[in-house]
Motif scaffolding. Structure first.
Motif, mmCIF file in Angstrom:
data_model
loop_
_atom_site.group_PDB
_atom_site.id
_atom_site.type_symbol
_atom_site.label_atom_id
_atom_site.label_comp_id
_atom_site.label_asym_id
_atom_site.label_seq_id
_atom_site.Cartn_x
_atom_site.Cartn_y
_atom_site.Cartn_z
ATOM 1 N N GLY B 108 -51.855 -40.471 -40.183
ATOM 2 C CA GLY B 108 -50.738 -39.746 -40.771
ATOM 3 C C GLY B 108 -51.172 -38.797 -41.862
ATOM 4 N N TYR B 130 -34.861 -39.177 -43.139
ATOM 5 C CA TYR B 130 -35.499 -40.416 -43.593
ATOM 6 C C TYR B 130 -36.883 -40.544 -42.967
ATOM 7 C CZ TYR B 130 -36.227 -45.363 -44.546
ATOM 8 O OH TYR B 130 -36.758 -46.546 -44.987
ATOM 9 N N GLN B 131 -36.959 -40.281 -41.664
ATOM 10 C CA GLN B 131 -38.231 -40.465 -40.966
ATOM 11 C C GLN B 131 -39.280 -39.459 -41.414
ATOM 12 O OE1 GLN B 131 -38.053 -41.655 -36.736
ATOM 13 N NE2 GLN B 131 -35.853 -41.473 -36.916
ATOM 14 N N LEU B 132 -38.845 -38.238 -41.728
ATOM 15 C CA LEU B 132 -39.790 -37.246 -42.241
ATOM 16 C C LEU B 132 -40.180 -37.595 -43.674
ATOM 17 C CD1 LEU B 132 -38.160 -33.940 -40.958
ATOM 18 C CD2 LEU B 132 -40.338 -34.872 -40.230
ATOM 19 N N GLU B 134 -40.253 -40.362 -45.106
ATOM 20 C CA GLU B 134 -41.041 -41.587 -45.187
ATOM 21 C C GLU B 134 -42.528 -41.294 -45.383
ATOM 22 O OE1 GLU B 134 -40.648 -43.988 -41.693
ATOM 23 O OE2 GLU B 134 -40.444 -45.810 -42.874
ATOM 24 N N MET B 135 -42.994 -40.206 -44.773
ATOM 25 C CA MET B 135 -44.399 -39.822 -44.920
ATOM 26 C C MET B 135 -44.743 -39.619 -46.390
ATOM 27 S SD MET B 135 -45.577 -39.701 -41.850
ATOM 28 C CE MET B 135 -47.064 -38.746 -41.762
ATOM 29 N N ARG B 137 -42.954 -40.635 -49.003
ATOM 30 C CA ARG B 137 -42.665 -41.806 -49.831
ATOM 31 C C ARG B 137 -43.787 -42.826 -49.749
ATOM 32 N NH1 ARG B 137 -36.775 -43.629 -48.305
ATOM 33 N NH2 ARG B 137 -37.162 -45.198 -49.893
ATOM 34 N N VAL B 138 -44.319 -43.022 -48.538
ATOM 35 C CA VAL B 138 -45.359 -44.040 -48.374
ATOM 36 C C VAL B 138 -46.717 -43.533 -48.842
ATOM 37 C CG1 VAL B 138 -46.657 -45.347 -46.659
ATOM 38 C CG2 VAL B 138 -44.170 -45.280 -46.550
ATOM 39 N N HIS B 139 -47.071 -42.308 -48.445
ATOM 40 C CA HIS B 139 -48.428 -41.848 -48.743
ATOM 41 C C HIS B 139 -48.546 -41.216 -50.127
ATOM 42 C CE1 HIS B 139 -50.295 -42.618 -44.861
ATOM 43 N NE2 HIS B 139 -49.178 -42.221 -44.286
#
Lengths: 307, 351
Positions: B108, B130-132, B134-135, B137-139
């Motif tokens: 990712g 949300y799905q976009l 998420e990248m 937010r997580v990384h």
């Protein structure tokens, strides 16, 4: 959405009348309600006739039903065999059964879903096989056997719990009966969650979530669980209604004075008012629970839209 | 827009002081242990991709092209999958020797993947925003609000109209082309060094295919990313790829710069593929098809795996596995980047 809810609420009206009429007729077939009043002895024919006239039991069944429904809408559910108004019985019985149901549902959610997720993720693992076998045992043994066995072992032999629940039925005394009541549904929830998780584990969007570099925990909770729990939530929601009415056996075993106990008494004493009154409320609870589940379904799955 | 002659405008390579290729796959083997036996999906694949370069991996279904990509991403189902040998070097480091956590951080962020069917590859119950987001937010640890703002930027980037209004829509509310753009946006989010696109246009209709490929090529050039394009569509390849690797039964049977492959294939399988493209000047004639079926990976034919279907097969092809050897001109001058795994490559290319 609003229109959908209104339509569903309107649909409840015919269901409500149909269900009550059916119960009314069935209870009528059960036998002579006056005979029940006299206990085990034969009734004096003159007294019986007088009582019949007093309760309007000499009139045709359809007239009795109309009178009953008329009273119902003024909040009068009639009187039970001991002279208490049925509404008073309800006020005592429903809080107890609601507490019991809450305990049972909590067991279903916490234990059922946890076991389901673990076994679904570890399919074929010894843990999975063991849990699967246990659920099979629970599903195949009748609930009264489980209940009596638990009562005998925990209550009588080892003395861990009181074998009978006190009339107030506080939460802590309802833990074991709640577990017994939940047992069958719990096994279902476990199996349902397991299948759902195992199926969705291989879904493309889970692969995408992994490819995005999300931590395993997040993949499971946000992506896998969210999708897998939709059927489980539906089952648990519908089960609320079933548990409330279906606690007759459990309530009998542990002497819990809830809805099931009153229904049982009503049937044994051939008291039409109690049985019809309680069942009517249960029918309403069931209908409302189902409506809630359908609405929840749309919240959980955005592909479903009600118009 | 031409995407082939981009060498002149290549920006300076990003990140790290590693000089070799961005990604190098060396002698990769992948097997699947099934109830019926061991399916050998990938049998010694070698290829490399540089920054800004597009490698097209071509092959039939079951040729191992997707499995190779999944092995690079580290998203193979293991078990039943197993990587008995091989190396996958990303910036010179073998990813197969890394810990799970190290690999997760590359996924990712450094290497991203675009999947074939965007409808099933996007989570149906989460909004695209949300799905976009998420990248990020997580990384990158961004807040929900900032992540949504970045998601809108990304959607603008891949030319989704009214991005701001659509950020909270769900995948099923988008058309096929728009969904694939969202997949691309998700892969691009953290500006990775390498993108693996697994048949990105297969599920789309022809006009949208061209748009999506153009977009991908444009963004690739802009970010100077390496791109591995997995496809079975020879038409798509010709426009965007720099070099091609043709796979058959888990092996690379031919490797060549894109236009040379079309001009002079050096393997009978490649020739068969090219001959089976419908052509206007042969209208009315029967369309050529390669005989037979792809081999069963549980028992790959001995010798050259293509021998049962090859029109030129001899006894040698039944016994000896042809190595992937460099291809030369008739006079022996080298053809850079060309390799073929056929005993009779000379006859095939010069015949």
């Amino acid at each position: 959405m609003g229109r959908y809810v209104i339509r569903r609420l309107l649909q409840m009206i015919p269901v409500f009348f149909g269900a009550t009429l059916l119960i009314f007729l069935m209870v009528n077939v059960m036998g002579d309600p006056i005979a029940g009043l006299c206990g085990d002895r034969q009734c004096d024919p003159a007294t019986a006739a007088q009582l019949k006239k007093e309760f309007g039991l000499d009139k045709p069944v359809w007239q009795q039903y109309l009178t009953y429904m008329g009273n119902l809408f003024t909040g009068d559910f009639g009187t039970a065999f001991n002279g208490q108004p049925v509404t008073e019985l309800m006020a005592d019985a429903f809080p107890v059964t609601i507490r019991l149901t809450i305990v049972a549902i909590l067991f279903e959610i916490v234990i059922g879903i946890t076991l389901g997720v673990i076994t679904g993720l570890k399919r074929g693992h010894p843990v999975d096989t063991t849990v699967l076998l246990l659920t099979l045992v629970v599903l195949s043994v009748p609930i009264f056997v489980i209940g009596l066995l638990v009562q005998l072992l925990l209550g009588v032999k080892w003395g861990w719990i009181e074998p009978a629940v006190s009339p107030e039925a506080p939460f802590d005394e309802l833990i074991v009966p709640g577990l017994v009541l939940a047992s069958v549904s719990l096994a279902y929830v476990t199996r349902l969650t397991r299948t759902s998780i195992a199926e969705n584990k291989r879904a493309d969007y889970v692969r995408t979530a992994v490819a995005k570099g999300l931590p395993r925990r997040r993949v499971i909770t946000r992506h896998l669980l969210r999708n897998s729990l939709i059927p489980v939530v539906t089952f648990i929601g519908a089960d609320v209604g079933a548990l409330m009415g279906g606690a007759i056996v459990t309530e009998r075993i542990f002497n819990i004075h809830g809805v099931g106990y009153q229904l049982y008494q009503g049937i044994v004493r051939q008291n039409t008012q109690t049985v019809v009154g309680f069942v009517t409320v249960l029918v309403l609870v069931f209908l409302l629970a189902n409506l809630l589940v359908d609405l929840l379904y749309a919240v959980l799955d955005p592909r479903i839209r009600y118009a | 827009m031409s995407t082939i002659d981009k060498t002149a405008t290549v920006p300076a390579p990003r990140g790290g002081d590693h000089t070799g290729p961005l990604l190098e796959v060396r002698d990769l083997h992948v097997e699947f242990h099934t109830r019926d036996g061991v399916a050998k999906a990938v049998n010694g694949v070698n290829y490399s991709v540089n920054a800004g370069e597009t490698l097209a991996v071509l092959g039939e279904s079951g040729s191992g092209k997707s499995v190779t990509a999944q092995a690079i991403m580290g998203i193979l189902d293991m078990p039943p999958g197993k990587i008995p040998q091989g190396e996958i070097l990303f910036r010179g480091q073998d990813m197969l020797k890394m810990s799970n956590e190290e690999r997760r951080k590359i996924r990712g962020r450094k290497i991203a993947m675009i999947f074939q069917d965007a409808l099933s590859s996007l989570n149906p119950v989460l909004s695209v925003g949300y799905q976009l987001g998420e990248m990020f937010r997580v990384h990158q640890g961004l807040s929900k609000k900032d992540a949504t703002a970045r998601a809108i930027e990304l959607m603008d980037r891949v030319k989704i109209p009214a991005a701001k209004a659509r950020v909270s829509d769900y995948p099923h509310q988008f058309s096929g082309g728009m969904r694939q753009r969202i997949m691309i946006a998700m892969a691009l989010a953290l500006e990775p060094d390498l993108i693996i696109a697994d048949e990105p246009t297969t599920a789309l209709d022809v006009t949208v295919q061209a748009q999506v490929m153009d977009l991908l090529a444009e963004l690739q050039q802009e970010f100077n990313m390496g791109l591995i394009l997995i496809t079975h569509d020879l038409g798509v390849v010709a426009d965007v790829a720099d070099k091609i690797a043709v796979m058959y039964a888990g092996r690379i049977v031919e490797q060549a710069p894109v236009h040379e492959l079309y001009k002079r294939p050096a393997h009978p399988y490649t020739r068969g593929l090219l001959d089976s493209i419908p052509r206007l000047d042969q209208k009315g004639q029967e369309l050529y098809a390669i005989k037979g079926l792809p081999p069963n990976l549980l028992k790959i034919p001995s010798g050259c795996a293509f021998n049962p279907r090859c029109p030129k097969a001899t006894d040698l092809c039944h016994t000896e596995v042809p190595p992937l050897v460099p291809v030369t001109e008739q006079d022996g001058t080298e053809l850079p980047g060309r390799k073929s795994a056929c005993h009779f490559w000379k006859e095939t290319i010069h015949g």
